[in-house]
Design a protein around this motif. Structure first.
Motif, PDB file in Angstrom:
ATOM      1  N   VAL A 210      -3.154   9.260   5.093  1.00  0.00           N
ATOM      2  CA  VAL A 210      -3.629   8.604   6.003  1.00  0.00           C
ATOM      3  C   VAL A 210      -2.984   7.141   6.471  1.00  0.00           C
ATOM      4  O   VAL A 210      -3.007   6.598   5.122  1.00  0.00           O
ATOM      5  CB  VAL A 210      -4.968   8.645   5.552  1.00  0.00           C
ATOM      6  CG1 VAL A 210      -5.735   8.378   7.332  1.00  0.00           C
ATOM      7  CG2 VAL A 210      -5.285  10.406   5.561  1.00  0.00           C
ATOM      8  N   ASP A 211      -2.795   6.341   7.511  1.00  0.00           N
ATOM      9  CA  ASP A 211      -2.629   5.164   7.276  1.00  0.00           C
ATOM     10  C   ASP A 211      -3.337   4.690   8.557  1.00  0.00           C
ATOM     11  O   ASP A 211      -3.016   5.596   9.393  1.00  0.00           O
ATOM     12  CB  ASP A 211      -1.073   4.867   8.387  1.00  0.00           C
ATOM     13  CG  ASP A 211      -0.829   3.191   8.077  1.00  0.00           C
ATOM     14  OD1 ASP A 211      -1.399   2.769   8.353  1.00  0.00           O
ATOM     15  OD2 ASP A 211       0.216   2.838   7.732  1.00  0.00           O
ATOM     16  N   ALA A 212      -4.607   4.545   8.739  1.00  0.00           N
ATOM     17  CA  ALA A 212      -5.669   4.255   9.537  1.00  0.00           C
ATOM     18  C   ALA A 212      -5.346   2.867  10.227  1.00  0.00           C
ATOM     19  O   ALA A 212      -6.460   2.741  10.707  1.00  0.00           O
ATOM     20  CB  ALA A 212      -7.076   4.414   8.786  1.00  0.00           C
TER      21      ALA A 212
ATOM     22  N   VAL B 146      -5.536   6.242   1.623  1.00  0.00           N
ATOM     23  CA  VAL B 146      -6.167   5.928   3.162  1.00  0.00           C
ATOM     24  C   VAL B 146      -5.155   4.331   3.253  1.00  0.00           C
ATOM     25  O   VAL B 146      -6.198   3.633   2.390  1.00  0.00           O
ATOM     26  CB  VAL B 146      -7.355   5.677   3.584  1.00  0.00           C
ATOM     27  CG1 VAL B 146      -7.464   5.774   5.024  1.00  0.00           C
ATOM     28  CG2 VAL B 146      -7.351   7.749   3.428  1.00  0.00           C
ATOM     29  N   GLU B 147      -4.328   4.051   4.302  1.00  0.00           N
ATOM     30  CA  GLU B 147      -3.848   2.565   3.573  1.00  0.00           C
ATOM     31  C   GLU B 147      -5.099   2.248   5.111  1.00  0.00           C
ATOM     32  O   GLU B 147      -5.298   2.834   6.139  1.00  0.00           O
ATOM     33  CB  GLU B 147      -2.612   2.737   4.281  1.00  0.00           C
ATOM     34  CG  GLU B 147      -1.520   3.326   3.543  1.00  0.00           C
ATOM     35  CD  GLU B 147       0.022   2.507   3.403  1.00  0.00           C
ATOM     36  OE1 GLU B 147      -0.072   1.563   3.729  1.00  0.00           O
ATOM     37  OE2 GLU B 147       0.791   3.360   3.304  1.00  0.00           O
ATOM     38  N   TRP B 148      -5.198   0.753   4.453  1.00  0.00           N
ATOM     39  CA  TRP B 148      -6.586   0.497   5.954  1.00  0.00           C
ATOM     40  C   TRP B 148      -7.321   1.059   6.030  1.00  0.00           C
ATOM     41  O   TRP B 148      -8.045   1.333   6.496  1.00  0.00           O
ATOM     42  CB  TRP B 148      -5.659  -0.048   6.737  1.00  0.00           C
ATOM     43  CG  TRP B 148      -4.687  -0.756   6.960  1.00  0.00           C
ATOM     44  CD1 TRP B 148      -3.269  -0.081   7.344  1.00  0.00           C
ATOM     45  CD2 TRP B 148      -4.393  -2.208   7.153  1.00  0.00           C
ATOM     46  NE1 TRP B 148      -1.914  -0.923   7.221  1.00  0.00           N
ATOM     47  CE2 TRP B 148      -3.176  -1.887   6.971  1.00  0.00           C
ATOM     48  CE3 TRP B 148      -5.220  -2.676   7.429  1.00  0.00           C
ATOM     49  CZ2 TRP B 148      -2.263  -3.765   7.374  1.00  0.00           C
ATOM     50  CZ3 TRP B 148      -4.781  -4.411   6.815  1.00  0.00           C
ATOM     51  CH2 TRP B 148      -3.532  -4.243   7.001  1.00  0.00           C
TER      52      TRP B 148
ATOM     53  N   LYS C 286       0.462  -1.435  -0.403  1.00  0.00           N
ATOM     54  CA  LYS C 286      -0.441  -0.200   0.389  1.00  0.00           C
ATOM     55  C   LYS C 286       0.763   1.471   0.109  1.00  0.00           C
ATOM     56  O   LYS C 286       0.754   2.130  -0.837  1.00  0.00           O
ATOM     57  CB  LYS C 286      -0.817  -0.067   1.053  1.00  0.00           C
ATOM     58  CG  LYS C 286      -1.886  -1.438   1.570  1.00  0.00           C
ATOM     59  CD  LYS C 286      -2.672  -1.767   2.367  1.00  0.00           C
ATOM     60  CE  LYS C 286      -1.641  -1.111   3.641  1.00  0.00           C
ATOM     61  NZ  LYS C 286      -1.536  -2.917   3.684  1.00  0.00           N
ATOM     62  N   THR C 287       2.029   1.576   1.046  1.00  0.00           N
ATOM     63  CA  THR C 287       2.748   2.587   0.726  1.00  0.00           C
ATOM     64  C   THR C 287       3.470   2.397  -0.379  1.00  0.00           C
ATOM     65  O   THR C 287       3.641   3.495  -0.575  1.00  0.00           O
ATOM     66  CB  THR C 287       3.612   2.098   1.800  1.00  0.00           C
ATOM     67  OG1 THR C 287       2.859   1.704   3.565  1.00  0.00           O
ATOM     68  CG2 THR C 287       4.498   3.872   2.150  1.00  0.00           C
ATOM     69  N   THR C 288       3.632   1.529  -1.122  1.00  0.00           N
ATOM     70  CA  THR C 288       4.776   1.486  -2.269  1.00  0.00           C
ATOM     71  C   THR C 288       3.587   2.289  -3.280  1.00  0.00           C
ATOM     72  O   THR C 288       4.584   3.169  -4.584  1.00  0.00           O
ATOM     73  CB  THR C 288       5.036  -0.170  -2.734  1.00  0.00           C
ATOM     74  OG1 THR C 288       5.798   0.004  -1.331  1.00  0.00           O
ATOM     75  CG2 THR C 288       5.946   0.207  -3.510  1.00  0.00           C
TER      76      THR C 288
ATOM     77  N   THR D 138       6.556   7.402   3.642  1.00  0.00           N
ATOM     78  CA  THR D 138       6.843   6.160   4.334  1.00  0.00           C
ATOM     79  C   THR D 138       5.884   6.212   5.182  1.00  0.00           C
ATOM     80  O   THR D 138       4.771   6.410   5.347  1.00  0.00           O
ATOM     81  CB  THR D 138       8.015   6.825   5.172  1.00  0.00           C
ATOM     82  OG1 THR D 138       7.259   7.882   5.818  1.00  0.00           O
ATOM     83  CG2 THR D 138       9.187   6.679   4.492  1.00  0.00           C
ATOM     84  N   SER D 139       6.212   4.687   6.359  1.00  0.00           N
ATOM     85  CA  SER D 139       4.806   3.857   7.033  1.00  0.00           C
ATOM     86  C   SER D 139       4.779   4.819   7.673  1.00  0.00           C
ATOM     87  O   SER D 139       5.700   4.839   8.586  1.00  0.00           O
ATOM     88  CB  SER D 139       5.095   3.153   7.242  1.00  0.00           C
ATOM     89  OG  SER D 139       4.890   2.302   6.272  1.00  0.00           O
ATOM     90  N   PRO D 140       4.211   6.142   8.657  1.00  0.00           N
ATOM     91  CA  PRO D 140       3.513   7.148   9.027  1.00  0.00           C
ATOM     92  C   PRO D 140       3.659   5.995  10.755  1.00  0.00           C
ATOM     93  O   PRO D 140       1.914   5.851  10.721  1.00  0.00           O
ATOM     94  CB  PRO D 140       2.673   7.685   8.622  1.00  0.00           C
ATOM     95  CG  PRO D 140       1.705   7.274   7.699  1.00  0.00           C
ATOM     96  CD  PRO D 140       2.225   6.338   7.019  1.00  0.00           C
TER      97      PRO D 140
HETATM   98 MG   LIG Z   1       2.117   0.978   4.694  1.00  0.00          MG
END
Ligand SMILES: [Mg+2]
Ligand SMILES: Nc1ncnc2c1ncn2[C@@H]1O[C@H](COP(=O)(O)OP(=O)(O)OP(=O)(O)O)[C@@H](O)[C@H]1O
Length: 335
Positions: free
Chosen positions: A228-230, A255-257, A188-190, A206-208
Motif C-alpha cells: 500500500v502507498d498511502a 504500508v508506505e506513508w 520504503k519501496t526498496t 514498484t511505487s504504485p
Molecule cells: Mg515508495
C-alpha cells in the motif's frame, strides 16, 4: 529531573537498593496475596545483583529508584522489584530507570523485556502500557507484561535495505502489518522489494502510482504481500479503501506513508522508520583530512547511509526474536 542518574549497580549498592524496594513496596496498597518484596534482605538483593545485575537511580546523589534484573536464558530480560521512593512518584524516576533497563537489555542482546505486575495496581499497569508493554499472560491477579525491543540498523546501499526487508519477511506471519515511515526517496519501496523477495511473491514491487494498493500473491503457498502507498491518502486507511480481493488476515500488508493512517489495520504493527543520514557535515568537512580514504568510508557510502529503526508494537512480537533476527547478518550492523 536534571540531577537524576541511573547506573548499573554493584553488590556494594545492595543495602541502598533494599531500602528503596522496602520504601516503595510498603507504600503500595495491600494486595492479596501480599507482596514478598518486603522479605528482601540485603543478602537476597546482593545475590540478585551478583547473578543478573540491577539498576539504581539517584536524585542529587540520593538513592531514589531501583530494579533487579533476572535472566532466565529464554531471550527475555526480566525486571523485578521495580521501585521508586513514594515521595518521588511522577518525577520521571521510574521512566528513567525503565529507559535504562531497555538500553541494558538491548546491549546484552535480549529481544524482549518481561515483568509481572498485579491487576489490582491500575496506575502501575497504565505506566507500563504507556511505555509499550502489552499483556501477554494473566494468572489470577498476576499480569505478565512484555515488550519486544526496538532495533536500529544501518543500511549503506539499496541492497542492504533489501536484505533487511528479506529478514523482516522471515519474521512475518499472515495478518501482520508493517508501517513504513520516511521522507520522499528514503527507501520504503526498496525495503518492500526485499520483503517481497523473502515472501516469494509474484510481480515486481514498484511505487504504485495510480492505485493505493497492489496484491502480490505467493508463489509458494505462503501469505500474499499487500503493498500500500498511502502518500495521496487523506485521513485513515480503511479496509474498504484497498479494494482488494486478498484478505489481510492471510497477507502481509506493508504500508508506505502508513504512520497515522494504517493503525486501524492492526493493533500490533511492525513500525519501520527509515532516516537518511546526510553525511555532508562529516564527509565533506574534511575532504583532505586525516580521515579521508579510511577503508569503508567512500563518500558515496556515507552519503547514502540509512538508519532504519524497527519498532515492534504489541504482544504479537514478544518471543518472535525481532532484535536478534534483524541484527544477525554481518551487513546489518546494530547502531
Ligand atoms: Mg515508495
Ligand atoms: N539503504 C539505501 N542506501 C542507498 N540508497 C538507497 C537505500 N535504500 C534505497 N535507496 C535508493 O533510494 C532511492 C529511492 O528509493 P525508494 O523508491 O525505495 O524510496 P521511497 O521511500 O519508496 O520513495 P517514495 O517516498 O517516493 O515512495 C532509490 O534510488 C533506491 O535505490
Amino acid at each position: 529531573m536534571s540531577d537524576l542518574h541511573v547506573e548499573e549497580a554493584s553488590v556494594d549498592d545492595a543495602a541502598a537498593i533494599r531500602e528503596v524496594i522496602h520504601s516503595a513496596f510498603a507504600a503500595r496498597p495491600r494486595l492479596d496475596p501480599p507482596t514478598r518484596a518486603l522479605d528482601e534482605s540485603v543478602a537476597s538483593v546482593a545475590a540478585a545483583i551478583e547473578r543478573d545485575g540491577a539498576l539504581l537511580g539517584r536524585v542529587g546523589g540520593i538513592p531514589a529508584g531501583a530494579l533487579l534484573f533476572a535472566d532466565e536464558g529464554d531471550g527475555a530480560l526480566r525486571l523485578r522489584r521495580v521501585s521508586v521512593l513514594p515521595h518521588l512518584h511522577s518525577r520521571g524516576v521510574a521512566s528513567a530507570v525503565v529507559a535504562r533497563a531497555e538500553e541494558v537489555a538491548a546491549h546484552r542482546g535480549h529481544d524482549d523485556i518481561v515483568l509481572r505486575t498485579r491487576s489490582g495496581l491500575p496506575a502501575t499497569v497504565a505506566f507500563w502500557m504507556r511505555r509499550g508493554y502489552a499483556e501477554v499472560e494473566r494468572d489470577g491477579t498476576y499480569l505478565t507484561l512484555a515488550k519486544a525491543l526496538p532495533v536500529e540498523v544501518a543500511a549503506g546501499s539499496a541492497d542492504d535495505s533489501r536484505a533487511l526487508g528479506k529478514r523482516i519477511a522471515a519474521l512475518a506471519r499472515p495478518g501482520d502489518v508493517v508501517i513504513l515511515t520516511g521522507e520522499l526517496g528514503a527507501g520504503k519501496t526498496t525495503l518492500t522489494q526485499g520483503i517481497a523477495t523473502g515472501l516469494q511473491v509474484r510481480g515486481r514491487v514498484t511505487s504504485p502510482t495510480f492505485v493505493i494498493a497492489r496484491a502480490h500473491p505467493s508463489l509458494v503457498g505462503g501469505p500474499a504481500l499487500v503493498h500500500v502507498d498511502a502518500y495521496r491518502l487523506d485521513g485513515t486507511l480503511e479496509l474498504d479503501d484497498l479494494d482488494l480481493d486478498t484478505a489481510l488476515e492471510e497477507s502481509v500488508t506493508v504500508v508506505e506513508w502508513g504512520e497515522g493512517v494504517a493503525e486501524g489495520l492492526s493493533t500490533d504493527p511492525l513500525r519501520v522508520r527509515i532516516a537518511r543520514l546526510r553525511g555532508d557535515d562529516d564527509v565533506t568537512a574534511s575532504p583532505g583530512g586525516e580521515d579521508a580514504g579510511r577503508p569503508g568510508e567512500s563518500e558515496v557510502g556515507l552519503m547514502d547511509l540509512r538508519a532504519i529503526t524497527i519498532t515492534p508494537t504489541g504482544a504479537r512480537w514478544v518471543g518472535a526474536g525481532v532484535r536478534s533476527h534483524l541484527t544477525a547478518s554481518p551487513s546489518q550492523v546494530a547502531l
